[in-house]
Design an enzyme around this catalytic site. Structure first.
Site, PDB file in Angstrom:
ATOM      1  NE  ARG A 144     -19.335 -15.532   6.213  1.00  0.00           N
ATOM      2  CZ  ARG A 144     -20.106 -15.470   5.107  1.00  0.00           C
ATOM      3  NH1 ARG A 144     -21.420 -15.527   5.228  1.00  0.00           N
ATOM      4  NH2 ARG A 144     -19.573 -15.338   3.922  1.00  0.00           N
ATOM      5  CE1 TYR A 147     -14.881 -22.128   1.366  1.00  0.00           C
ATOM      6  CE2 TYR A 147     -15.207 -19.762   1.559  1.00  0.00           C
ATOM      7  CZ  TYR A 147     -14.968 -20.877   0.778  1.00  0.00           C
ATOM      8  OH  TYR A 147     -14.813 -20.741  -0.584  1.00  0.00           O
ATOM      9  CD  GLU A 149      -9.216 -16.958  10.702  1.00  0.00           C
ATOM     10  OE1 GLU A 149      -8.395 -16.882   9.762  1.00  0.00           O
ATOM     11  OE2 GLU A 149      -9.195 -16.182  11.672  1.00  0.00           O
ATOM     12  CG  ASN A 176     -19.971 -13.611  -4.272  1.00  0.00           C
ATOM     13  OD1 ASN A 176     -19.063 -13.166  -3.591  1.00  0.00           O
ATOM     14  ND2 ASN A 176     -21.132 -13.964  -3.758  1.00  0.00           N
ATOM     15  CB  VAL A 190     -26.581 -16.397  -8.248  1.00  0.00           C
ATOM     16  CG1 VAL A 190     -27.075 -16.722  -9.665  1.00  0.00           C
ATOM     17  CG2 VAL A 190     -25.798 -15.091  -8.275  1.00  0.00           C
ATOM     18  CB  SER A 191     -28.324 -21.120  -6.581  1.00  0.00           C
ATOM     19  OG  SER A 191     -27.655 -20.893  -5.368  1.00  0.00           O
ATOM     20  CG  PHE A 193     -31.947 -13.759  -5.351  1.00  0.00           C
ATOM     21  CD1 PHE A 193     -32.259 -14.109  -4.048  1.00  0.00           C
ATOM     22  CD2 PHE A 193     -31.337 -12.518  -5.560  1.00  0.00           C
ATOM     23  CE1 PHE A 193     -31.986 -13.272  -2.971  1.00  0.00           C
ATOM     24  CE2 PHE A 193     -31.058 -11.663  -4.492  1.00  0.00           C
ATOM     25  CZ  PHE A 193     -31.379 -12.040  -3.204  1.00  0.00           C
ATOM     26  CB  THR A 212     -22.406  -4.299  -2.839  1.00  0.00           C
ATOM     27  OG1 THR A 212     -21.148  -4.179  -2.160  1.00  0.00           O
ATOM     28  CG2 THR A 212     -23.207  -3.013  -2.678  1.00  0.00           C
ATOM     29  N   PRO A 276     -20.516 -10.317   5.268  1.00  0.00           N
ATOM     30  CG  PRO A 276     -19.129 -10.885   3.486  1.00  0.00           C
ATOM     31  CD  PRO A 276     -19.960 -11.481   4.573  1.00  0.00           C
TER      32      PRO A 276
END
Length: 315
Positions: A144, A147, A149, A176, A190-191, A193, A212, A276
């Site tokens: 990751r 993005y 860094e 988010n 979200v997309s 699910f 979370t 995370p």
């Protein structure tokens, strides 16, 4: 005759960029939308093409841009892991070289410039919720990192141009965000699910589902952008913009199934590297400096987003 302000929106055909272009036109700006269509889509701004104050340019900001503007919104960068990990070198280039090119432009034309930074600069946070003073826990060599860094380096460049060249900067750390015009296959939760629910497929949760996230509806976020850009010059940021409502992945999956009336089942897969475990903005600074906070509840925003995604499944 009123002289309109001119704004450039890089990444303007993307999810956030297209909503921003729309709002700026409503505020009677002239808008130049710049996008190379790596993840942005012309369809997102097609309805704006008949507006004489709107112009669309295909361009990659890793190359210099020679235009005039009063304001620059630098949103260009793939924002979902699926897309930014597809070409990590290019992701780093658009973050770093893109920032250099846009800052150079802002310096030349004396424009105020906005950087769409990200909550990913906090990495896997040891502090919760995350205030702007927290410096983060980021893996500089992980999958990751291009993005995370890249965005951290862009922030460095913005503040160096501010100190060294007196460029008028604004830096927002975006948490988010969701809403209509998200890419249906962007791999974001979200997309994912919603599309899985609408198709009746298993909903895939990575890890145990107890990690979370905080979800901000796009209209609230754009209000935050505009509040930051219109703030006094000494309000540079970085400022967190997001929704402090915190939901587990399992909560979101169950809510999506309920709202779509789906028969989908939840399945659990291994957690990706460096994902995370928690993410929630501390909005103390945004409330004080911008008098901004989100208004739209998750259920309300999800209803609008589901309505948008239904056309991909049922039409």
């Amino acid at each position: 005759m009123k002289i309109k302000k001119r704004a450039i929106v890089t990444g303007g055909a993307g999810f956030l960029g297209s909503h921003l272009c729309e709002r700026l036109l409503q505020l009677e700006y002239e808008v130049l939308c710049v996008d190379n269509y790596f993840t942005g889509r012309r369809a997102n701004v097609e309805h704006l093409l008949t507006n004489t104050s709107f112009e669309l340019m295909r361009h990659d900001i890793t190359f210099p841009l020679y235009v005039e503007a009063d304001e620059i919104y630098n949103l260009a960068c793939p924002a979902s892991p699926v897309h930014y990990q597809f070409d990590p070198v290019q992701t780093t280039k658009v973050n770093v070289m893109g920032a250099i090119n846009m800052l150079g432009l802002a310096k030349r034309v004396k424009a105020r410039i906005f950087q769409a930074s990200t909550s990913e600069v906090y990495g896997n946070p040891a502090v919760h919720p995350q205030p702007e003073s927290y410096r983060g826990d980021v893996n500089p060599i992980g999958i990751r990192s291009c993005y995370d860094e890249g965005k951290r380096c862009a922030e460095t460049l913005f503040f160096d141009y501010y100190r060294q060249h007196n460029v008028d900067i604004k830096v927002a750390r975006i948490f988010n965000t969701y809403g209509p015009r998200m890419h249906p296959n962007d791999g974001r939760v979200v997309s994912n699910f919603i599309m899985q629910s609408l198709k009746g497929e298993d909903i895939t949760i990575y890890g145990d589902g107890m990690q979370t996230r905080s979800f901000c509806y796009v209209d609230d976020l754009i209000n935050g952008f505009l509040a930051l850009m219109s703030a006094p010059r000494d309000v540079t940021g970085p400022i967190n913009l997001g929704n402090p409502g915190e939901f587990t992945m399992r909560d979101l999956a169950e809510k999506t199934i309920e709202m779509t009336g789906s028969s989908s089942k939840i399945v659990y897969l291994p957690l990706p590297e460096d994902d995370p475990m928690q993410r929630k903005p501390d909005l103390t600074l945004a409330k004080r400096a911008l008098e901004w906070e989100p208004k739209i509840r998750l259920e309300q925003g999800l209803a609008e987003t589901i309505k948008y995604f239904e056309k991909y499944v049922y039409e």
